[in-house]
Every structure is written in structure tokens, then in C-alpha cells.
Design a protein around this motif. Structure first.
Motif, PDB file in Angstrom:
ATOM      1  N   VAL A 197      38.262  31.674  33.941  1.00  0.00           N
ATOM      2  CA  VAL A 197      39.050  31.703  34.146  1.00  0.00           C
ATOM      3  C   VAL A 197      39.196  30.451  35.678  1.00  0.00           C
ATOM      4  CG1 VAL A 197      40.413  32.902  36.664  1.00  0.00           C
ATOM      5  CG2 VAL A 197      39.117  34.176  35.401  1.00  0.00           C
ATOM      6  N   TYR A 198      38.192  30.001  35.785  1.00  0.00           N
ATOM      7  CA  TYR A 198      38.188  28.503  36.387  1.00  0.00           C
ATOM      8  C   TYR A 198      36.834  27.847  36.213  1.00  0.00           C
ATOM      9  CZ  TYR A 198      37.711  30.937  40.555  1.00  0.00           C
ATOM     10  OH  TYR A 198      38.194  32.000  41.578  1.00  0.00           O
ATOM     11  N   PRO A 246      42.229  39.137  41.023  1.00  0.00           N
ATOM     12  CA  PRO A 246      40.366  39.200  40.616  1.00  0.00           C
ATOM     13  C   PRO A 246      40.346  37.399  41.352  1.00  0.00           C
ATOM     14  CG  PRO A 246      42.468  38.271  39.056  1.00  0.00           C
ATOM     15  CD  PRO A 246      43.112  38.676  39.667  1.00  0.00           C
ATOM     16  N   VAL A 247      40.949  36.977  41.259  1.00  0.00           N
ATOM     17  CA  VAL A 247      40.692  35.452  42.293  1.00  0.00           C
ATOM     18  C   VAL A 247      39.982  35.683  44.021  1.00  0.00           C
ATOM     19  CG1 VAL A 247      42.744  34.242  41.137  1.00  0.00           C
ATOM     20  CG2 VAL A 247      43.293  35.553  43.579  1.00  0.00           C
ATOM     21  N   LEU A 248      40.475  36.595  44.553  1.00  0.00           N
ATOM     22  CA  LEU A 248      39.660  37.247  45.610  1.00  0.00           C
ATOM     23  C   LEU A 248      37.850  37.408  45.690  1.00  0.00           C
ATOM     24  CD1 LEU A 248      42.677  39.216  47.085  1.00  0.00           C
ATOM     25  CD2 LEU A 248      41.485  36.859  47.106  1.00  0.00           C
ATOM     26  N   LEU A 249      38.250  37.373  44.408  1.00  0.00           N
ATOM     27  CA  LEU A 249      36.285  38.134  43.472  1.00  0.00           C
ATOM     28  C   LEU A 249      35.657  36.841  43.255  1.00  0.00           C
ATOM     29  CD1 LEU A 249      38.010  40.924  41.405  1.00  0.00           C
ATOM     30  CD2 LEU A 249      37.253  40.956  43.525  1.00  0.00           C
ATOM     31  N   MET A 250      35.741  35.548  43.349  1.00  0.00           N
ATOM     32  CA  MET A 250      34.990  34.698  42.711  1.00  0.00           C
ATOM     33  C   MET A 250      33.797  34.280  44.530  1.00  0.00           C
ATOM     34  SD  MET A 250      34.471  33.540  40.244  1.00  0.00           S
ATOM     35  CE  MET A 250      33.444  32.722  40.814  1.00  0.00           C
ATOM     36  N   ASP A 251      33.034  33.896  43.643  1.00  0.00           N
ATOM     37  CA  ASP A 251      32.054  32.883  45.409  1.00  0.00           C
ATOM     38  C   ASP A 251      31.469  34.123  45.940  1.00  0.00           C
ATOM     39  OD1 ASP A 251      33.911  29.811  45.804  1.00  0.00           O
ATOM     40  OD2 ASP A 251      32.570  30.607  44.069  1.00  0.00           O
TER      41      ASP A 251
END
Ligand SMILES: [Zn+2]
Ligand SMILES: [Zn+2]
Ligand SMILES: [Zn+2]
Lengths: 541, 541, 541
Positions: C278-279, C393-398
Motif C-alpha cells: 500500500v505504501y 486500513p491506513v490507520l492500521l500501519m506502524d
């Protein structure tokens, strides 16, 4: 329990090879059931053509809007315009009807199963292309008449012969709405005609049996009024899937009763979990009883539970039954038994009764199709949820008591626009019929037309008669904008109904969600008070 | 009102049968308009081939990336590489041009209509396969040259003949970016050549008429600089759809003016609701006046309102006009009338004026295509919204004043990366040209290159000239990473621009959204102060 | 550095024309590497058939579930049942093996590359149709046996010949789960057989070389236990993509070690950014060291970094290397060099060691396939994220430290159901093997079966043996519901395991997300205490 339905997909078992029928196993089943005092409703098995038929004629499988052949091997894949499928359907129905036409233990027939299910109402195969052109020729006689009715001049859609008219397959630009509407009418008509053939055979061979079909409530793709012509009564399959509420189910009952304006059956009543919704919780205690009494209260004359025993194999494995996969009785079984006992006492009081509402709500299929195709605001979808409005459908569950606001605004303009007034009535215990706009409106005091976007001439005269006789007609937004060919009227909205309303719409507006508002009903209108969301659309008089 | 555009999709009416042209109805229309003092712009009608043509040659319809034939019967479905479509296009343009070439009431021509619209820029049919191979052969001469330029060795993509080179259809793994870029250049070139044929015919037949084409603002799929070669001026169609803001429209005007570096026309200016956006509100009061003056201020020499009367039928039924479906004047009509009066007074002051900015922003199509294909961070999309970043686009509306942060971060790297500096200038009333990177940069004091990812040799020398002459060049991130064949340079970023920057990029980073930050501009830079979101990408010098 | 892998997609370079092989360039590469003390692992290049082969036989390209031919020209597009592809694969492997079979600088082989990648495990072409029917005939001998095993009677899926059995292409209604399971087993078997051919050739030609294959961790589509039969050891490609956590990587190592119950290699270890998630952030300092030591700690006997130098061209341009595109060393290079030095000291201590856990977790491919196909709750997906549950889903990173709750509940039932117990063990430093349910369980004290939905007879007897010998068996939900043909058992859940559990499931429930709960572990169970989300599914004993 006194009635069992059998054989709805059993073509492959009844005709294991071409032209060799085997009724022995079904005879045995009917006999065993009769011996225990159970009557049998048989289904024609045409919803699931046998593997040998599709293997021999792969082009019986439908073609979808994108030109892809539908994969065979499940059910509802057959094209109703394919001559071999038509012929084979007639033959197996003839055979079954001849065999069971005078069987004392059979009381009636269900034709096919859930016409239109699995997106099967419309097919884009070469047989359908030819049939569509013939249908158009019959309707318009001259291609120039079609050109005028469809009004395709702006993009140069001017046909010089019937052979130039394409199926409305997936295209780059939006299709001509008149073209689309006639294709939807055609597709609905294809199934009506296919259905009529089966009804005719059953009438001829089984003069003492009733004939019905199991509809799917508010299913949009087929015109239920047309599809059910010639049936003794309508049946339907009552599943409480994701998003259903007591009120939506009530409205479904009332629509089903309104199709033929006659009491109905529930041909499939879930008695536990289903297998095909977003998730499939075990129903709460008394659910099966409640559902059964709700059906009876709305005019249900018969309720059959689906299914007897959970299937061990096949795609409905996770669908519950009165018995589970291990043969154990389920909670639904116990409730069904209790109902049986209760109904023995109640039957004398219920026999021959039917709801007789003073309010009618008009449900028009042309208008459904037209508004679904051209909502002019993607938040106003008739049937399909626009994903971007419903990022959290999971939050909408377990709201059995009332349609959730987000659900209303997103998933279903139909729900909001059509069901909102229904629910207002339902909460005040005011019964309503849901009927076709051409239905005889004599006897109603109020008629609601929540979204009568398209007006056929017969509808206009029907409403004129009703109003002139003193009836109160309430029009919803978007009424009277389109003529029978899906063209805009050249007179202000509501077009030919203007003589009844006495006022016209100056312009309409397609609003952003931020410009929504609330409508507060006075206590005197609904006993409980009520706040309704309003937005997305506005009309300035 | 003094000008009317006609006939943009009228092929089916002008040539109702093969080789039989009927100009009588159009003659009458032109005559009536001329009699009332209105001049006429005619369109070549090739965007909508007539039904008889597609019925006779079904393979004129394009094939999409997935191998599906596009459904015929709307518009823009034709493949520009199909020999029959090419021949028939030439013939109808010849016929029209011959008929109207010396008509005193016709002042000019619009070629076709919105090339590339409805995702029609790229086709994957056998004709295109052959044309692509021929185009590659002309470009590379030897297949080994292509092998080296595309660098496909790692996955064994080593071609031994032109016939082995596939179209870049939908594939399992990501395609070779060099293959993709050349296909996009080829596809853009296909339409440039198709367009050039029409322009040549019109020049020959109509020496006194202007020739223009109506573009679609920042439409990404065709290289506007190439497509418009040979036109007198550029036109474009100005619709305020979902997500547009005053600044994005201003930028569109400036890009349209920059294509030929000449004033432009607005060939379609909405005068009320449109029908194709997420939702389509009636514009607020003075919207039409404001839009018209904005166009004039940015160098618009003509503004034509779309459309005269709302269409009764066809897919644009819900698109407003100066008159509504019932023939009543609309709010847009009143505003347009007011503008007409105002312009009579203003015309002497405006005549012959044109914007002359001191700032240029470089918009490069190769770089757009390359970054869209390989964002290296799915949050950095050039054109298409990644759904997961924009679960609530509905919340983004009615923000006319500035691009919303979420919109910026999600929908459009283009918006954020390209428009952010534009907007900063726009807010301070500093006009800018938006031009090709090869454009003559003489006279500009500042040149911004927000995303010059790919550098063609001519661009490098152009920028070198500009900087050596004392100009200030500001490079955005991702500049100077790729060579003309879409390979990474073997020198550090910004590659051949390093001699101008004096520093290189040590490494780049593709960031998570949680690592975003804010950039605060000082009051002295922008009068209003401003906070810009930064994130998703980083480069360490 | 002491080992280099080469040639994994080089078919087009090694056999530039049919039957003309060119090993000169590869000889040179191997020689140069050997001269510097580096050993070489060669790959068979069959994952990327050369352009000339696909141009001559376009039907080598697979057909997808929707009937669309896969676009050629990248990799993994070939159908393993195509006779020409099979023959050409054998030939190039023979040639390479003959050439390098006794080369002193080559130590082993990687077969092909990432079988199943890019959704290539299943093909729906005519060759596969014939092969599937033959496979079924070999399995069932009589078509009636198949009819009984698949239990298709309810929808009339009763076959009278093998030729009537369709591929389970995209269909309207859900396919028979038994049909689907056998197709997945067949497809996995197709690649096992294709693989076995290559292994056999390499064994014959290269008796002193090891043979391995690079798997993809928890990749679901191929049965890893079957695919790796006959290899010396398993390798895998370790990429920290979006959603990975240290615990999921640890579990992947343990699964890879469990496939052959032997130490493994990491054939591709990322040494910087990747290009396909995704990134793709640059890893933090010490990431490469940490990853390398984690691999070693879990039984990794070899770690090869992918790749030496960033590719200048091709679709993996943005994938980092030990050197960057400009030839500069990267942070990953420095870390890899440090590891090299450290390992020289550590090697004597590590040599010959292997993890010997006392706990085994059973991972069953049949059960994965079956539950993925029939979750009975769309929130319980094995492999694919249901979009509506993961709008952000972007909130799930890191979140490197623990699987996020939303991630768990949404993206992966596998994660929650399978990894939750793994993570509990991992947090307490209790090592575990992840093995097939038929694996020899001798020596384990505890065996966890988190989702053993389907029970083959050999699994039942294996578990019986383990429990009777005193082992502790812990069953997760949904255990023991299905027999080997994917039919429901006719005995209560857990079916034939009931004799081991002593209790049965009365009924199961598919819950709404609002009925989720939390499980609090006591301090004495996990040293750190822990709260686990529970929901979506319930079983009442
Ligand atoms: Zn059909
Ligand atoms: Zn083409
Ligand atoms: Zn195949």
C-alpha cells in the motif's frame, strides 16, 4: 404441519437422461407424506436445468451485461429465450403435470422457483437480441415510431432497421433511458411469457390443483403484477436478512397481498439461521412464532418452513432447518410445533378473513426502474447501496425496531421514500394495501403515490377517477416527470396530474448531504411523534 | 447571445444511410439562426458513429483492457485505428466541409467532441495491436533497440520480432513501465493523427473558418499539447462537478490557455444543474455570471452555454438548459441575458487583451502517466481516488473556497502536488501560465515544475537555457528520476538537472499517513497565512 | 556474502529462440562470482516463459474465473496443464541442468519462482477442464461415487458422465462447496505435479546440488505440504508488507520450517523499501539486521538479500537493493555487511542447531479453503479483507508491536483465529511448530488446532494417537464440522473427534459485530496480561 413442498430443483433427478423420466422416488416421497396426513405442493423443477442439458447446449447459459457467459452448474443460469430450454421446460412440466395431475395427495403447484433470483432477470445473448428486436417491432411497428419514442436524435441514435438496435450492454456512456426501460420491460415480459406457458400446462393437466409462484418480496427486476397473472394466489419467501426490520417485512407482506389483491402464502419461512446474508445470527426466542403470526395478520393463508432438515451438502449447508445436520430438533422446530397447536384453536376465528385497508400505496415498477437508472443523485439509489455512503454497514444491524437513518439515506431511496410513509402508518396501526397504480382504487379513502415518476395514460385516468370520486391522493417527490416512453413531459411536473394538484413544480434540486434537514411530525399526526430525515432532493413549487 | 454550436453528434441525422447525406434540416437551422443574427459553429459528428455503421462493422467498437468488446449505441465507442471508421469519418467530414465551407453564416468548426471521454483514449483491439507494433517499429527501427530501451531483461521480456510484442492488456503482474508509457504515447498519438486528418480536410475546404476542439480541462489520457497541434485556438467544456473548486477551475482555464499559449473559448458552459456528477445541485445565484467572468478574466474569448433547452429524451435528460423541459426560462437564462447586456459595455475594454503572467507552471503528460502508474504509495494517485482513503467523499462537498485536506491527500496527488503551489499563487492574485516543459520560457521570472518525474532531453536543455538566462526554477518532489524511456537514471536524482540544482537526492521515502506533517507559510509569503499538509513522500538530500 | 541466486526469470535470455540456448552470459556471471568466492544458486526460469513461446501459443496464457484470457507479457501467466508449456519447461530445465549439473561453483537450485503468485494457482482453460475431469475420474472412478460425495442432489447437480462436470467458473449462485474444494485440491495438485517434473530432472542431472523452492509464507492457494514434497529444504521470501508484524513474520518462519519439519532458507530478504505494498516506507535503522537474526532464530540456515542493485527498468524499479539505482550503497548494504562480520563469530555456535518446540499448531489447507469459501459471516474472511469492515486500513500501519484489533476482526479470520494463540505463546517466548495435521505429533506436549473445520480420516486417527499417548489437544471453534468431501458430518460437532472431547456442540451462531466481547487472560497465563477480542462466532456446548 400439514403441507410439504417438494421437487423445486429436482430436474436432474426427475429426468436423469434426456426423455427418460424417473418419478419413482418422488412417488414414494408423496406416498409416505400422504400416509402421515401431509399434503404436497409440487414445484416445477425448471430453475435448475440438469447438467446433461447444459453440457449439450452450453449457450443455454445466459450472457451478462459485459458479454460474459454465465458459468453453468448451479441454478437460474438458463436463458428463457433459448428455444431448447423452452422446449425442454415445457416437456418436463408436461410430464410432471401428467403424472401428478390427478394424484389425490397433491394439492397444488409452485411454478419454477424465485424467478429473477441471482441477477437472472436480464440476459444479453444472441437469442435475447433477436427476441428484443421482435418485441420492439411488435410494440412500435415502424422503426421511425421507435426513433421518436426513444428520442435518440441528440447522439444520432436514429435506427433505419430493427437489426441495428443493440442490446443495452455495458457501454462507455450512459445508455438512452428509453432504450433501457424498454429492455427492462422486455426482460420482465420474457419471464412472464415463460411463466405463462407453465401455468397453461398445469391448468390443462391439473384442473383441481392451485398454481402459485414464490416471489421475493420487494425484488425489483421483474414486474410482479405481470409475472403473477393467472396464478391462484401469490407466495413469497420470507427471510430476515441483513437490513430487514419488522416494518419492512410487514410492507413485503402487504405488497405480496397487493399483487393479486388476494391473501397469500409464505412458501419459505426461515426457522433458524440463513446462510447468505452479511452475517447470519441464530434468531432470538419466539422469532419463528412472531414471524408466523405476522404473516397471518397480514393475510397469509399458509406458512411453510424452509427447510425440514439442514442439508448435508451443497451450497446451502449452513442454512438451518427444523432439524439440524445431525438430525436433532432445533429451537425453530419447537416453536413451529407450538404454533401448530395454537392454530388449531385459532383456525375457526381466522378462516376466510382478509385485511381490508382504507389506505393504498402505489408501487410502480416502471418508476422503480427509471429512478434506479437515473437517480440524479447517487445517494438516491433504489436498490443498491452506494458504497461511499455506507462505509459501516456493520453498524446498522440489530436495529429491529426502526430503519436506521443511515440505512435510509444510503441504501435505499426506496426505503426512505417508499417505506417512510408506510412506517408512519404502521406505527399507528393503520393498515395499507400496496398495489399497482392501475389497480381499482374504489373503496380507498387515501392513496399515497410516493414516487410515481413515470405516468402511463391508464394511470393518469385511474387517479383522475379516484380523485373525482372524492378520494385523497398524496403525491411524493419526483411525481409526474416522465411519460410512458421515459421522456420528460413537455409540461411542468407533475405533467398530466397537474389538473388534480392544481399546482406545478417550478424546478427540482439534487442536494448535497450537508443540506439535509429534519421533518418533525406533530403528536396529533402520529401518536408517538416522529422525526424523519429529509434531504437529497427538493422540489420548489 | 451571438453564436450557436450545432451538430456535434448528428452523424446519424446527416448521413441517415450509407453515402446518402441529408443537410436540409441543418441548412434550415443555420438559416433560421443567421436570420436572427446568430453565427454558427459546426461540429464534425464523428464522436457518435451512426447505428448502421456499427451494425455493419461491429468490430469498430473498441476492446477494453480486459478484452471485452465495448457495447455500441452511445458515443465514443469507435476505434480510431479501424480502417472503415477512419474512411467513413473522412467522408462525412469532407461532405460537411464541402457543404458549409463557404456558408456565410458559419464561422468555424469544432472537431469531433471531447476526444478521450468515457475512457475511450485506449483501445486493445487487433487493429490497435497492429498499429502499436508499426508505431514501435517506426520509433525504434530495430527490436533490439526496443529491448534495450524497455529494459525487460529481468523478467525475460526480450523480443525477437515485432509480432511478439503484446498490447499491455490486463495482466497478472504489473506491466513493464516502459511498455506502458509507450502504449500511452501511442494511444495519444492515434487520436492526434485521427484529429489531424479532420483538421486538414477543414483547412482545405473551409479556408475562412476557424478550427477548434473542446477539451476537458485536466483530462489526463491524451497529451493536450500534441492533440491540439494545428488548431486556431483551444476550447474546453467547463462543468463544476463534484470536487471542483474556484481554484481548480481557474487552473483549468490557465492550462487550456497554455496548450497553444493563446486565448481560448469555453465551448460548453453549464447554465444550471448537470446530470453526471455524484449529485447535481442547482447552482447558487450569480453562479453563471461568476463562471462567465472567471473565464473572461483568464483569457476566454468566447463562452457558449450548454444547452439551449433541456433535452426531453436521451441520457442527458436531467442536464439543465437555458430553457427547461417545459420550455420555461431558467435562472441561468436570466443571468446569461444580464451578462449579454453587461458585455456590450465591457467589450471595448476587453478586446484583444490576454493574460501575460510572469510565472509558469510546467504540466508534463509523460510524468502524469508515469506517476499515475507507479505512485509507489497508493495514497498518491494522480487521477483516481483510492477508495480506502476517501470513505466519506460526501463530506467534501460545498467547500467552494479551498481544496479540502482529505480531498487533497486522497483523490489527487495531482491536486495536492500540482495545484497546491497554483493555489498559493492564486490566493495572492499572482497569475500563472500552465505550459508544456518544452515551451519557450523566455519572459518568465519563475518556473515551477511540481512533478517533473520524467525528463526528455529537450526538456533538460530548455530548463538549462531558462536558468542560465537568470530564471528561477523550482522543482517539486520526484523530479528528474526517469529518462525518456521511463528507466531510472543511473545518476542520482534529479539526474541531468543536477547541474542546475547543485545538490542531489540521497534517497526517497514513501510514508505512511501517520507520518504526515504541516507546512506553515509565513505571512510575508502569502498575505493570508496558510497551512499546507505535507506527507506521503519524502526526499532526503 | 557468500551465495548469490541467479536466473529466476531468464528463460528469454537463456533460450532467445526456440531450441537455441545461450548459456555464455550466465557462465560468465557464475565464473566471476566464483572467482570472488561466491557460490551460486540457480533458478529454473519457468515462471516467465519467453515472448516467442506465448506469441506462438497464445493459449498458454491462463483463463481466469470469468473466462477472460490473461494478458501475456509479464510472468506467471502460463497454464501448467498446457502440453506445449509443459514440454518446453521440461526442455529448458533439462538444458540448464545438463549444463550446470556438475559445475563446481553451483551449489543448488531454486525451482521456478513463487508458485501461485499473482493469483495464478487456478486456471479455467479447456486444458484445465479436461485435466480436472481426468483427475476426478482417477479419484472417484464412477461418476455416481462423485455424485454421492458432492451431494449435489438438492439443486439437481447429478452428473451422468465426466463430460458434464463444469469447471467452477464464476456462477450466479454459490457453487457446490464439494465441487469447489476438489477444484482447489486439483489446482494445487497440478502445480505439485508440474513441480515434481522439475525436481526429478534436477535430481537426475545434478546429484550433488540441493533443490529448494521459494514459498510466500502463509500464501493460501497451494498446499505447501504437497508442493514441497521431494525438496531438500524449503525457502521463502520475507517481505514486510502492509499489515505484517514481528509476530506474523515469526509465525511465517515457523510455518515454513514446519512444511518439511526442517530448517529453511530465506531466499529473498528485503534490504530496504519494496515496491508493491500500500505504501513502502524505508525501513527503520537496524531493520535488516533484526530481520536476519529473527530468521536465524527461527531456524533459517541461509538468508539472501533481494536484490543486489535496484533495477533500472521493469516493473520492480522502485524496489530497493543493496545498491541503489545510481550504484550507491544503501543503509541495507551497511547492515548486511555488519551481519556478515558478526556471523563469522556466531557461526560455530549456530551450526547444526534447530528449534525443538514442545507445542505444535496445526495448519490445514483444506480447512483454510473451506472456511474462506463459506465463512457464514462475511466478517470472518480467511484471506481477503472485506472492504466494508476496513474503511481505514491506513490507520492500521506502524503498529509493529501487536495485531491491531480492527485488523484482526476484519482482514483475517486467519489472523485472529490462527495467530491469536500463536501470539499468546510468542509473547511468552514459548516456541511452536506450525505443521500439517497429519504430521507425526510425537514429542509435543500440546497441540493446538485453531480451525480444523474439515477432518480427513488420517487426521482423526493421528489426533487420536496423540491424545491417547497423553498429549493435550486444544480445538478452536468450527472444528470437526466437515468430512473429507466437505459435507457436514451427520453427527454433532466435532464429529469423529467427539470421543476425544467428550462433549458436543449443540448449535453455532454467526454474530453481529455489536455482540463482540473481550477475553481477559489472567496474569498467571500470560506474564503480561492480555485482552483479546472475541466475537463473530459462537458455539454452544
Ligand atoms: Zn438470452
Ligand atoms: Zn482498436
Ligand atoms: Zn489452464
Amino acid at each position: 404441519f400439514n403441507t410439504v413442498r417438494l421437487a423445486e430443483f429436482a430436474w436432474g433427478l426427475l429426468e436423469p437422461e434426456p426423455d427418460r423420466c424417473d418419478f419413482a422416488w418422488l412417488d414414494r416421497a408423496v406416498d409416505v407424506l400422504n400416509a402421515h396426513g401431509l399434503r404436497v405442493v409440487l414445484s416445477t423443477p425448471t430453475a435448475a436445468p440438469p447438467p446433461w442439458l447444459l453440457a449439450a447446449h452450453p449457450d443455454i447459459a445466459q450472457v451478462d451485461e459485459q458479454g460474459r457467459r454465465v458459468g453453468p452448474g448451479t441454478r437460474r443460469e438458463a436463458c428463457a429465450n433459448h428455444p431448447v430450454y423452452q422446449e425442454r421446460s415445457r416437456r418436463i412440466v408436461e410430464q410432471m403435470a401428467a403424472h401428478y395431475g390427478h394424484h389425490p395427495g397433491v394439492i397444488g403447484w409452485q411454478t419454477d422457483n424465485e424467478f429473477g433470483c441471482h441477477d437472472s432477470a436480464r440476459c444479453y445473448c444472441p437469442h435475447c437480441q433477436a427476441a428484443f428486436r421482435a418485441w420492439l417491432q411488435e410494440k412500435f411497428t415502424h422503426v421511425d415510431t421507435l426513433n421518436r419514442a426513444w428520442g435518440g436524435a441528440f447522439w444520432g441514435e436514429v435506427y433505419t432497421s430493427w437489426e441495428e438496435i443493440p442490446l443495452p450492454t455495458r457501454s462507455r456512456a450512459q445508455r438512452n433511458p428509453s432504450h433501457l426501460l424498454d429492455f427492462q420491460r422486455f426482460s420482465s415480459d420474457v419471464w412472464r411469457r415463460y411463466h405463462a406457458q407453465q401455468i397453461a400446462i398445469l391448468r390443462r393437466r391439473c384442473p383441481n390443483h392451485f398454481v402459485t409462484h414464490n416471489l421475493m418480496g420487494f425484488f425489483p427486476d421483474l414486474n410482479a403484477y405481470h409475472l403473477c397473472e393467472g396464478l391462484d394466489f401469490v407466495s413469497w419467501d420470507n427471510y430476515h436478512y441483513f437490513g430487514a426490520t419488522p416494518a419492512t417485512v410487514a410492507a413485503s407482506h402487504d405488497h405480496m397481498r397487493g399483487v393479486l389483491r388476494r391473501n397469500f402464502w409464505v412458501m419459505e419461512q426461515q426457522a433458524g439461521q440463513i446462510n447468505w446474508s452479511v452475517y447470519n445470527p441464530a434468531p432470538p426466542p419466539n422469532f419463528v412464532r412472531l414471524k408466523t403470526y405476522q404473516a397471518i395478520a397480514h393475510g397469509g393463508d399458509g406458512v411453510i418452513y424452509f427447510r425440514w432438515r439442514q442439508a448435508r451438502a451443497g451450497s446451502e449447508q449452513y442454512h438451518s432447518g427444523l432439524l439440524d445436520h445431525a438430525g436433532r430438533t432445533t429451537a425453530g422446530y419447537e416453536e413451529a410445533r407450538q404454533i401448530g397447536a395454537e392454530l388449531q384453536r385459532l383456525a375457526p376465528m381466522l378462516a376466510g378473513t382478509a385485511p381490508r385497508p382504507k389506505v393504498a400505496i402505489l408501487l410502480d415498477y416502471d418508476s422503480r426502474w427509471v429512478l434506479e437508472e437515473q437517480p440524479h443523485n447517487q445517494l438516491l439509489r433504489m436498490n443498491q447501496p452506494p458504497d461511499f455512503v455506507l462505509p459501516h454497514p456493520v453498524l446498522l444491524m440489530d436495529r429491529e425496531d426502526e430503519p436506521d437513518e443511515r440505512f435510509m439515506t444510503g441504501r435505499a431511496w426506496l426505503a426512505w421514500q417508499f417505506l417512510a410513509p408506510y412506517i408512519a402508518l404502521w406505527e399507528d396501526n393503520i393498515p395499507a394495501d400496496i398495489v399497482a397504480p392501475e389497480a381499482d382504487l374504489t373503496g380507498y379513502r387515501v392513496v399515497l403515490a410516493p414516487f410515481l415518476n413515470l405516468l402511463r395514460p391508464a394511470v393518469v385516468s385511474n387517479l383522475r377517477r379516484f380523485v373525482q370520486a372524492g378520494g385523497a391522493l398524496i403525491l411524493g417527490p419526483r411525481s409526474g416527470l416522465k411519460d410512458e416512453h421515459n421522456r420528460l413531459f413537455t409540461t411542468p411536473q407533475p405533467g398530466p396530474l397537474t389538473e388534480l394538484t392544481g399546482s406545478t413544480v417550478r424546478f427540482f434540486d439534487s442536494l448535497s448531504p450537508e443540506r439535509s434537514n429534519e421533518l418533525r411530525w406533530q403528536e396529533s399526526v402520529t401518536r408517538m411523534g416522529r422525526v424523519s430525515p429529509v434531504g437529497f432532493w427538493a422540489e420548489v413549487l
